[in-house]
Design an enzyme around this catalytic site. Structure first.
Site, PDB file in Angstrom:
ATOM      1  N   LYS A 129       0.859  -1.256   0.219  1.00 63.47           N
ATOM      2  CA  LYS A 129       0.026  -0.078   0.040  1.00 63.47           C
ATOM      3  C   LYS A 129       0.775   1.173  -0.091  1.00 63.47           C
ATOM      4  O   LYS A 129       1.781   1.425   1.003  1.00 63.47           O
ATOM      5  CB  LYS A 129      -1.149  -0.080   1.272  1.00 63.47           C
ATOM      6  CG  LYS A 129      -1.708   1.209   1.302  1.00 63.47           C
ATOM      7  CD  LYS A 129      -2.927   1.201   2.383  1.00 63.47           C
ATOM      8  CE  LYS A 129      -3.457   2.597   2.426  1.00 63.47           C
ATOM      9  NZ  LYS A 129      -4.754   2.363   3.701  1.00 63.47           N
TER      10      LYS A 129
ATOM     11  N   LYS B  51      -2.117  -1.394  -3.727  1.00 66.60           N
ATOM     12  CA  LYS B  51      -3.007  -0.172  -3.711  1.00 66.60           C
ATOM     13  C   LYS B  51      -2.032   1.173  -3.765  1.00 66.60           C
ATOM     14  O   LYS B  51      -1.122   1.088  -3.183  1.00 66.60           O
ATOM     15  CB  LYS B  51      -3.861  -0.436  -2.264  1.00 66.60           C
ATOM     16  CG  LYS B  51      -4.820   0.819  -2.105  1.00 66.60           C
ATOM     17  CD  LYS B  51      -5.328   0.909  -0.683  1.00 66.60           C
ATOM     18  CE  LYS B  51      -6.148   1.937  -0.372  1.00 66.60           C
ATOM     19  NZ  LYS B  51      -6.751   2.000   0.764  1.00 66.60           N
TER      20      LYS B  51
HETATM   21  C1  PBG Z   1      -7.048   3.577   5.902  1.00 63.43           C
HETATM   22  C2  PBG Z   1      -7.552   3.321   4.364  1.00 63.43           C
HETATM   23  C3  PBG Z   1      -7.423   4.344   3.214  1.00 63.43           C
HETATM   24  C4  PBG Z   1      -8.007   3.767   2.140  1.00 63.43           C
HETATM   25  C5  PBG Z   1      -8.383   2.383   2.719  1.00 63.43           C
HETATM   26  N1  PBG Z   1      -8.226   2.299   4.022  1.00 63.43           N
HETATM   27  C6  PBG Z   1      -6.972   5.610   3.079  1.00 63.43           C
HETATM   28  C7  PBG Z   1      -5.543   6.126   3.922  1.00 63.43           C
HETATM   29  O1  PBG Z   1      -4.736   5.076   3.996  1.00 63.43           O
HETATM   30  O2  PBG Z   1      -5.464   6.900   4.162  1.00 63.43           O
HETATM   31  C8  PBG Z   1      -8.011   4.369   0.817  1.00 63.43           C
HETATM   32  C9  PBG Z   1      -9.154   3.854  -0.139  1.00 63.43           C
HETATM   33  C10 PBG Z   1      -9.762   4.617  -0.941  1.00 63.43           C
HETATM   34  O3  PBG Z   1      -8.866   5.717  -1.317  1.00 63.43           O
HETATM   35  O4  PBG Z   1     -10.502   4.392  -1.856  1.00 63.43           O
HETATM   36  N2  PBG Z   1      -6.612   2.879   6.551  1.00 63.43           N
END
Ligand code: PBG
Length: 329
Positions: free
Chosen positions: A196, A254
């Site tokens: 991520k 992601k």
């Molecule tokens: C936070 C989380 C995020 C997303 C999923 N879980 C945002 C972040 O890491 O700040 C993003 C999903 C999206 O942008 O569609 N744990």
């Protein structure tokens, strides 16, 4: 050699094109992210995500029935936590009667066969908008992992089929797997957000949950000390292999579109299913361009999602899941 080989022969009609097509989409490819809020009769549109909504539990039940009728069989739950329940250590995340725990039961009551995955991270519960516990300008790794493991257990107890840790703490998959095993939740799966990236494409999601890092003294301004540097490629493989060793059943890359090289690297490096999350900013960009009449919405959606699958995604979390299923049916 030309003209013995004319590549265009395989493109002459839709019949032959569809016969030789390498990548096709089906409802089985999708995981549907859903945002849940307290209240009754609430279906509120997210400002930066046109045509995407937060649902109260009663309307969540209705929505999952519709998803099931369209052939969509898996959901990924996120909750918007009331401000007064937030703290630094995610106390509310462990509440057996909390919004997430009730949402899991709501989905299972509405559609018992629906696969329920839950987000595991502290940000929706954090007064600081971070995925872990904040202390003196840092995010505590091991203390955060311990809470995240308890959170995963609480979701499993409420009936979640899979927990999906999106936080990027080191070692949290091992902590979680061990606790779930010790407590008898042998069949509860873990989908790890293993690669991520610290991405600017999460903006609309943070609007949806009101979960952005706050601008305060001694609070990190961004998530770069735990989410990955988008300049890195080898590191994604290291992260992913470690999560598999620690017990992840499904791994994830992601965001989606900007990271398809990583998706293919990981697809070639591992033998577990690879999920890809087409994130909120990717959704917002298409919506905005389509609203202006600058892009053909449906065509661009199908092209991008097919590209994600072609790159090697075994499953795709997408806010377009419903649109795609309607378009291909
Ligand atoms: C936070 C989380 C995020 C997303 C999923 N879980 C945002 C972040 O890491 O700040 C993003 C999903 C999206 O942008 O569609 N744990």
């Amino acid at each position: 050699m030309y003209p013995l080989r004319r590549n265009r022969r395989l493109r002459t009609t839709e019949a032959i094109r569809s016969l030789v097509r390498e990548t096709t989409l089906s409802p089985n490819d999708f995981l549907v992210p859903l945002f849940v809020v307290e209240g009754k009769g609430v279906k509120e549109e997210i400002a930066s995500m046109p045509n995407y909504y937060r649902y109260s539990l009663d309307l969540l039940a209705k929505e999952v029935k519709e998803l099931w009728s369209l052939g969509l069989k898996s959901v990924l739950l996120f909750v918007k936590v009331p401000e007064n329940l937030k703290d630094n250590s995610g106390t509310e995340a462990l509440n057996a009667e909390g919004l997430m725990q009730r949402a899991i039961k709501t989905v299972k009551d509405a559609v018992p066969e629906m696969l329920v995955m839950t987000d595991v991270a502290l940000d929706p519960y954090s007064i600081f908008g971070h995925d872990g516990i904040v202390s003196e300008g840092k995010i505590l790794n091991d203390d955060s992992s311990a809470v995240l493991a308890e959170m995963a257990l609480s979701h499993a107890k409420a009936g979640a089929d899979f927990v999906a840790p999106s936080d990027m703490m080191d070692g949290r998959i091992f902590e979680m797997r061990t606790l779930l095993e010790d407590e008898g939740f042998h069949d509860t799966g873990i989908m790890s957000y293993s690669a991520k990236y610290a991405s600017a494409f999460y903006g609309p999601f943070r609007d949806a949950l009101d979960s952005a890092p706050v601008d305060e003294k001694d609070v990190p301004k961004n998530k770069s000390s735990y989410q990955m540097d988008y300049a890195n490629r080898e590191e994604a493989i290291k992260e992913t292999l470690m999560d598999i060793e620690e017990g992840a059943d499904i791994v994830m890359v992601k965001p989606g579109l900007c990271y398809l090289d990583i998706v293919r690297d990981i697809r070639n490096a591992v033998n577990v299913p690879v999920a890809v999350y087409q994130v909120s900013g990717e959704y917002a960009m298409i919506k905005a361009a389509a609203e202006k009449g600058w892009l053909d919405h449906d065509a661009v959606v199908l092209e991008q999602i097919t590209a994600i699958k072609r790159a090697g995604a075994s499953l795709i979390a997408s806010y377009f899941a419903k649109d795609v299923v309607k378009l291909i049916s």
